[in-house]
Design a protein around this motif. Structure first.
Motif: not given
Ligand code: GLY
Ligand code: MN
Length: 483
Positions: A248-249, A252, A273-274, A287, A299
């Protein structure tokens, strides 16, 4: 040869002249005339014999000697263009007469220049910079406010927002924000209990600034369009780049890289951002899932450009293909959004937009057997349909009927957390589609239309090659395994 050399010299001279002339900085900031016109508009709405006071936001500590990146109070930026802390603006309804007989209609107390402080935290505009660049003639050092000959208590109304709380900042000297607040209270003859008096109507400040800021000028629309375009380009590039093995990061980071590449200074709100069930947390900003795997990824990421923020959400299958259940929920949200779009024009009512789109979602969830009565729609769609955007992501507005040149989001969503009382095939599905819409007299303009919204278009884009496909970083050698 000689001509070539001459051309090269000219190019170097021209380029360096262009750089030094412009200091190689963005050239599309709001002009001083915009801010002056906003002050005049406020003045025209103020009651007779009144004064409006606007404060800078406080500096907030992040960690020991380090502060959070400073973000100006959007109201102060709107009225002045000033982006520094420790400042106070007074806007008078009627011209005021100074001791020497001259008149003024505003006073602006700003951070004093200070070479030692500027070596640490960057250049300050100072009084001269404010006069020259922001074209505010009545600019003074904050330290001059205390003894400035102005009795604010004689005004019929003093209009100001809630005071920020916090202790004085010793490093800012006697013109720290909290000293300015104390001095303002003294000059206005008020204290914390009298502030609750009706003569100090705090809500009037909110009403006036909302009425002003909810309708955008052409200059503001220019910046908003840019912020939205940048955010949509981020969504498009990420759709092309997304893969199940991404975290997720990392996703991002890709969005934010694209924003920065286009010169956006910040996010307008922390990036959301999941993957899968994480998308059910409306403002999920951890995230931290290491692999989005074959989940859908919600997002909600918006760039802030010169103060103005976009707010765009796309929900994308990381492996490029919606499952049957994901698609049913996605289409429902899409249809609800389309239904709201169709009502967007001057004079439309938020309540109608909300009723029509929420009704569609309720009917759809009933049909799919996810809820058994329409009222339960709130369980899976627990937020409002949209909001204004501008200098704040949830921008100031009275939320009356829509007017031309308002910019709003339309963002229906369905969130079905794990363990919900429905068939488990729906669990962990979270879809939000959020777009930014400019209201026109007879219809609307979809500002965020260049980030695909249709399920089939998203699938097509995820299958495309990406500029990020072939970047490889060396694996980390240090620390425990776990990443
Ligand atoms: N984008 C976050 C929100 O609208 O609340
Ligand atoms: Mn939003």
């Amino acid at each position: 040869m000689r001509i070539g050399y001459f051309v090269i010299c000219c190019c170097i001279l021209f380029t360096s002249a262009a750089f030094s002339q412009t200091e190689d900085l963005p050239q599309d900031y709001l002009p001083a005339g915009f801010h002056a016109a906003r002050r005049d508009s406020l003045r025209s709405m103020m009651p007779p014999n009144s004064v409006t006071m606007v404060l800078a936001y406080p500096v907030r500590n992040f960690s020991n000697d380090v502060d959070y990146e400073y973000h100006p109070n959007p109201d102060l930026y709107y009225f002045t263009g000033y982006k520094e802390p420790h400042s106070l603006l007074l806007i008078f309804k009627e011209p005021q007469t100074a001791a020497d007989g001259s008149t003024y209609k505003e006073l602006f107390f700003v951070q004093q220049r200070n070479a030692a402080a500027e070596q640490w935290t960057g250049k300050r505009l100072g009084v001269e910079g404010v006069k020259e660049k922001l074209k505010i003639a009545q600019a003074f050092n904050g330290g001059d406010f205390k003894n400035f000959p102005i009795d604010l208590s004689r005004f019929s109304q003093i209009i100001f927002d809630r005071f920020p709380e916090g202790p004085p900042d010793p490093s800012a000297g006697s013109a720290d924000l909290f000293n300015l607040i104390q001095q303002f209270k003294q000059k206005a003859g008020i204290n914390d209990s009298t502030i609750k008096d009706k003569s100090y109507n705090l809500s009037l400040y909110r009403t006036l600034t909302a009425r002003l800021r909810e309708v955008k000028t052409e200059e503001e629309l220019d910046l908003l369009r840019k912020a939205v375009e940048i955010s949509c380009n981020g969504q498009v590039e990420v759709m092309k780049a997304i893969r199940p093995d991404m975290s997720e990061r990392e996703i991002q980071g890709l969005h934010e890289f694209v924003h920065k590449k286009y010169g956006a200074e910040h996010w307008g709100y922390p990036s959301i951002v999941g993957a899968g069930n994480n998308g059910c947390v409306l403002h999920y900003i951890e995230n931290d899932k290491l692999h989005v795997a074959n989940r859908m990824v919600l997002m909600d990421v918006g760039a802030e450009y010169h103060g103005y923020t976009a707010d765009v959400t796309r929900t994308v299958p990381a492996n490029g293909k919606f499952t049957a259940e994901q698609k049913l929920i996605y289409e429902l949200v899409y249809e609800a959004q389309e239904a709201a779009f169709r009502l967007c024009k001057e004079g439309a009512k938020w309540a109608d937009l909300d009723r029509v789109s929420r009704g569609l979602i309720a009917d759809g969830l009933l049909k799919l057997g996810i809820i058994s009565k329409k009222e339960d729609v709130r369980k899976y769609y627990p937020h409002g349909l949209g909001h204004h955007i501008g200098l704040d992501v949830h921008d100031r507005s009275m939320y009356g009927d829509l007017k031309k040149n308002m910019v709003i989001t339309i963002e229906p969503g369905i969130y079905i957390p794990e363990n919900s009382p429905c068939d488990k095939k729906w669990w962990g599905i979270a879809v939000r589609i959020e777009d930014d819409v400019l209201i026109r007299e007879k219809d609307y303009e979809l500002l965020s239309g260049n980030a695909p919204r249709k399920a089939a278009d998203i699938e097509k884009l995820v299958a495309e090659k990406s500029i990020f496909d072939n970047y490889h970083l060396p694996p980390l050698k240090s620390g425990k395994k776990g990443f």
